[in-house]
Design an enzyme around this catalytic site. Sequence first.
Site, short mmCIF file in Angstrom:
data_model
loop_
_atom_site.label_atom_id
_atom_site.label_comp_id
_atom_site.label_asym_id
_atom_site.label_seq_id
_atom_site.Cartn_x
_atom_site.Cartn_y
_atom_site.Cartn_z
N GLY A 84 0.83 -1.22 0.00
CA GLY A 84 0.00 0.00 0.00
C GLY A 84 0.85 1.25 0.00
O GLY A 84 0.50 2.28 0.59
N GLY A 93 -0.48 4.82 -0.82
CA GLY A 93 -1.54 5.40 -0.01
C GLY A 93 -1.06 6.58 0.81
O GLY A 93 0.11 7.00 0.72
N GLN A 94 -1.95 7.11 1.64
CA GLN A 94 -1.64 8.33 2.41
C GLN A 94 -0.40 8.13 3.28
O GLN A 94 0.52 8.96 3.27
CB GLN A 94 -2.84 8.71 3.28
CG GLN A 94 -2.65 10.04 4.00
CD GLN A 94 -3.67 10.26 5.12
OE1 GLN A 94 -4.35 9.34 5.55
NE2 GLN A 94 -3.76 11.50 5.58
N ASP A 135 2.35 -1.68 -4.52
CA ASP A 135 0.96 -1.20 -4.49
C ASP A 135 0.22 -1.84 -5.68
O ASP A 135 0.86 -2.42 -6.56
CB ASP A 135 0.92 0.32 -4.61
CG ASP A 135 -0.34 0.94 -4.02
OD1 ASP A 135 -0.24 1.57 -2.96
OD2 ASP A 135 -1.44 0.76 -4.61
N ILE A 136 -1.12 -1.68 -5.70
CA ILE A 136 -1.85 -2.15 -6.88
C ILE A 136 -1.82 -1.09 -7.98
O ILE A 136 -2.21 -1.35 -9.10
CB ILE A 136 -3.33 -2.53 -6.58
CG1 ILE A 136 -4.02 -1.43 -5.76
CG2 ILE A 136 -3.43 -3.86 -5.87
CD1 ILE A 136 -5.52 -1.59 -5.69
N ASP A 151 -0.86 -6.96 -5.46
CA ASP A 151 -2.17 -6.99 -4.84
C ASP A 151 -2.04 -7.94 -3.63
O ASP A 151 -1.74 -9.13 -3.82
CB ASP A 151 -3.18 -7.54 -5.87
CG ASP A 151 -4.58 -7.68 -5.30
OD1 ASP A 151 -4.74 -7.63 -4.06
OD2 ASP A 151 -5.52 -7.87 -6.10
N TYR A 187 -14.68 -2.28 8.42
CA TYR A 187 -13.28 -1.86 8.58
C TYR A 187 -12.84 -2.12 10.03
O TYR A 187 -11.78 -2.70 10.29
CB TYR A 187 -13.17 -0.38 8.22
CG TYR A 187 -11.84 0.27 8.46
CD1 TYR A 187 -10.70 -0.12 7.75
CD2 TYR A 187 -11.72 1.32 9.38
CE1 TYR A 187 -9.48 0.51 7.96
CE2 TYR A 187 -10.51 1.96 9.58
CZ TYR A 187 -9.39 1.55 8.88
OH TYR A 187 -8.18 2.19 9.09
N LYS A 201 -10.11 -4.67 11.60
CA LYS A 201 -8.99 -4.22 12.44
C LYS A 201 -8.90 -5.05 13.72
O LYS A 201 -7.81 -5.37 14.19
CB LYS A 201 -9.12 -2.72 12.77
CG LYS A 201 -8.86 -1.83 11.56
CD LYS A 201 -7.45 -2.04 11.03
CE LYS A 201 -7.15 -1.32 9.76
NZ LYS A 201 -5.88 -1.68 9.14
N ILE A 245 -5.47 10.47 10.27
CA ILE A 245 -4.14 11.01 9.94
C ILE A 245 -4.30 12.21 9.00
O ILE A 245 -4.96 12.12 7.97
CB ILE A 245 -3.24 9.93 9.30
CG1 ILE A 245 -3.14 8.69 10.21
CG2 ILE A 245 -1.85 10.50 8.99
CD1 ILE A 245 -2.50 8.91 11.57
#
Length: 315
Positions: A10, A13-14, A36-37, A51, A141, A145, A171
């Site tokens: 990932g 991502g952010q 990443d994808i 992936d 989600y 987690k 974040i």
Amino acid sequence: MKRRKILVTGAKGQIGSELVPLLREKYGEESVISSDIKPREEGDAPYELLDVTDGKKLAEVVDKHNIGIVYHMAAILSAAGEKNPQLAWKVNVGGLYNVLEVAREKGLERVFIPSSIAAFGPETPRVNTPQDTVLKPRTIYGVSKVVGERLGEYYFWKYGLDVRGVRYPGIISSKTLPGGGTTDYAVEIFYEALKHRKYTAFLKPETRLPMMYMPDCLKATLMLMEAPLDNLKHHTDFNVAGMSFSVEELAMEIKKRIPDFEITYEPDYRQAIADSWPESVDDSAAREEWGWSPDYDLPSMVDDMLEKLRKKLGV
Ligand code: AKB
């Protein structure tokens, strides 16, 4: 034997997009493989198109690059998860299981699996939420987690795999926009304030959530990964606090610096998600076990975000 390398999933991502350069600065360009994808961008190397739901490819990447440590950042966030719970389960739980299995099979040194304040639910005490408390999330989600926290802990006790993780708050960052989260408003608001002097929030003004500025997020991630294992009583589920503010308080802080900024409110389905999460968390376990303390509060974060985004947007 050659030192084993680091894999970041990932990575676009952010958090991944800021974690990779930091790790490369610390350990050397060639030692950190981003994946990443999304297709590779100019200058991002070494890179693997990956992936995380494809366990076979993950194992190949780990072998190919002699990976010893994984930062598993690939995930579908809370709001996006509610739109497609089946996909969220597949990516968040299936991907995590693949990472842990590959780590077990190949004897990796250490794995970072982030959890989130989404692991909590409406029955959890909302203010100064304790480290060890009720975990009954209402989002897929959040469920993923909790599964991640427990599964990581299981691999630690069952197989001796060194799995670590924090419960990230929302974040806030200036480099890469978050996508599909409930706390995304706290990033979007800055772009809209600078570009259009107005923002319509998808949460109510009084909605207060735990938040953290990216430099603190990266600091917490690296501090936990570098902490001596013997000091850790918890492993995969550390509360980490940065700051806590309501939508209205953030808007006021921006208005102090951009006086003609206006905010309006149109709460949507994300309000119910936010209402099921804590307002603030007690991070004394992280402070005691690995010395955690944040550097940014609300005013210093807002100052820094505006300065960075003004440069980025040229406004
Ligand atoms: C989200 O809003 O889904 C995430 C999180 C709090 O984990 N930012």
